[in-house]
Scaffold this motif. Structure first.
Motif, mmCIF file in Angstrom:
data_model
loop_
_atom_site.group_PDB
_atom_site.id
_atom_site.type_symbol
_atom_site.label_atom_id
_atom_site.label_comp_id
_atom_site.label_asym_id
_atom_site.label_seq_id
_atom_site.Cartn_x
_atom_site.Cartn_y
_atom_site.Cartn_z
ATOM 1 N N VAL A 1 4.840 20.015 0.997
ATOM 2 C CA VAL A 1 4.928 20.962 -0.111
ATOM 3 C C VAL A 1 6.268 21.694 -0.092
ATOM 4 C CG1 VAL A 1 3.955 23.078 -1.087
ATOM 5 C CG2 VAL A 1 2.442 21.268 -0.233
ATOM 6 N N GLU B 1 1.739 22.205 -4.300
ATOM 7 C CA GLU B 1 0.318 22.376 -4.011
ATOM 8 C C GLU B 1 -0.324 23.191 -5.121
ATOM 9 O OE1 GLU B 1 -2.672 23.607 -0.331
ATOM 10 O OE2 GLU B 1 -0.578 24.255 -0.307
ATOM 11 N N LEU C 1 -2.538 18.305 -3.315
ATOM 12 C CA LEU C 1 -1.098 18.091 -3.385
ATOM 13 C C LEU C 1 -0.767 17.364 -4.680
ATOM 14 C CD1 LEU C 1 0.019 17.080 0.219
ATOM 15 C CD2 LEU C 1 -0.230 19.335 -0.792
ATOM 16 N N HIS D 1 -1.958 14.435 -9.081
ATOM 17 C CA HIS D 1 -2.337 14.801 -7.726
ATOM 18 C C HIS D 1 -2.431 13.558 -6.855
ATOM 19 C CE1 HIS D 1 -6.242 13.503 -9.301
ATOM 20 N NE2 HIS D 1 -6.612 13.334 -8.037
#
Length: 399
Positions: A141, A164, A170, A68
């Motif tokens: 995304v 996502e 994200l 992430h």
């Protein structure tokens, strides 16, 4: 004040439209040159890294992975490659107008990630959608970059995808877009080697050769992995199989590593069992069967006790991190980690008399560490830190 800290003018790195206002990439803020309503100024992740204000999580670009990118400075990601080391790498930070407390991003065009290529100490922004220098865009995304390119024009062989997660974070994944199948050779060699390394990590059995040739043995191991990952076992490595490898082969620092506990099953448990056997070489090996039963639970608790982690049997980020990260060692250290060091030293210096694998980092082990460091052109100090561990565990076996 920024320039007094040694920052450089990287803002306006691309051609901005006349109405872009604050859509700058660095040294960016709600700033007016005609009034006193000056607001928060932003330093990009490269400046924060250079000033010691942030520690991006570091990943090997040559190993397919996913993690992430959160909104904090330390939530940024640094991707390096063994062939470039610190000379050139990629930095990824999350930016967006809707993120809380970000006045400097008020006019930013979209929520997503910025990708910086850092070469020779100076970053160049790689903006959407073509990874060419300049431009205020972000990767958002659902987008995939083309193959990342080094400053000299060479391809890295990987692209980055942005997704996502359910929690709103994200995620970025770096992976090969290449489909591999039996008899893939030539330019596919580097991708086949990466596949073979991953298969050795994920599928039990004798290691297969890391030779870059997709032969019958590699195909058979691919099919076995696909069966275990519940993918059609056709022996073809396309995006679905690459994706499973990404998810099931956790790497150091990856906060997305699954939390495991007694009762868990699957390939991730097999990886856990393999690591436990590697990290407790003084104990009888446990079965690598993908079943987190009482024996695996007991070994997890023993490992946690040895590494001074909360002994609860849960394999979360802290335990995964300890399993992946080899501890810093020096003369006087003792225990299983020293035994692993001694085995690796014997493997990597086969022309020298083997040293005792006794878990005692004494003068003989210290001498062998220094000799290994000399051969690999590492600072010869007898300290076994990340650089020495990396050289010892390098997959290609080169000195």
């Amino acid at each position: 004040m920024s320039h007094s800290l040694g920052t450089v003018d990287l803002y306006n790195s691309g051609v901005l439209p006349s109405n872009a206002n604050n859509t700058l990439l660095t040294l960016m803020g709600a700033y007016s040159f005609t009034s006193d309503d000056q607001g928060t100024v932003h330093l990009d992740i490269w400046h924060k890294l250079a000033l010691g204000w942030a520690e991006p999580r570091i990943f090997d670009l040559s190993v397919h992975g996913e993690t992430h990118v959160d909104t904090t400075a330390d939530g940024a990601v640094l991707l390096w490659h063994p062939t470039r080391e610190a000379r050139e790498y990629f930095l990824i930070e999350r930016r967006g107008p809707a993120l809380p407390g970000r006045k400097y991003d008020a006019s930013f065009p979209d929520d997503g990630v910025l990708i910086w290529r850092v070469q020779g100490g100076m970053p160049t922004h790689l903006g959407a959608p073509y990874l060419t220098p300049g431009g205020p865009g972000v990767w958002h995304v659902g987008q995939k970059t083309p193959l990342l390119i080094w400053s000299d024009g060479d391809l890295t062989g990987v692209q980055i995808s942005v997704t996502e997660a359910d929690d709103g974070k994200l995620h970025v994944a770096w992976h090969s877009p290449v489909t591999l199948r039996k008899d893939a050779v030539g330019p596919f060699g580097p991708f086949v080697k990466q596949l073979q390394r991953s298969l050795n990590d994920l599928v039990p059995g004798d290691p297969i050769a890391i030779d870059g040739v997709f032969g019958p043995i590699t195909e058979s191991r691919v099919r076995e992995f696909q069966r275990r990952a519940e993918i059609t076992d056709d022996g073809v490595v396309e995006m679905k199989t690459w994706g499973a490898i990404t998810k099931l082969a956790p790497r150091p620092g990856d906060a997305g590593t699954p939390t495991l506990r007694k009762g868990s099953q699957g390939v991730a448990v097999m990886r856990l069992q393999q690591l436990l056997n590697e990290r407790t070489p003084d104990l009888a090996p446990i079965a690598v069967d993908g079943d987190f039963g009482p024996i695996t639970d007991g070994r997890v608790r023993e490992f946690q006790r040895r590494t001074q982690i909360t002994v609860d049997g849960l394999v979360g980020p802290q335990t995964w991190g300890s399993l992946f990260h080899d501890p810093a060692l020096q003369q006087g250290s003792q225990g299983p980690a020293v035994m692993r060091l001694q085995r690796l030293l014997n493997e990597r210096t086969p022309d020298l008399a083997p040293i005792a694998v006794d878990g005692d980092f004494g003068p003989i082990t210290d001498g062998r560490v220094r000799e290994f460091q000399r051969r690999t052109q590492i600072t010869v100090d007898g300290l076994v830190g990340p650089q020495t561990w990396e050289a010892l565990t390098r997959q290609d076996g080169t000195l």
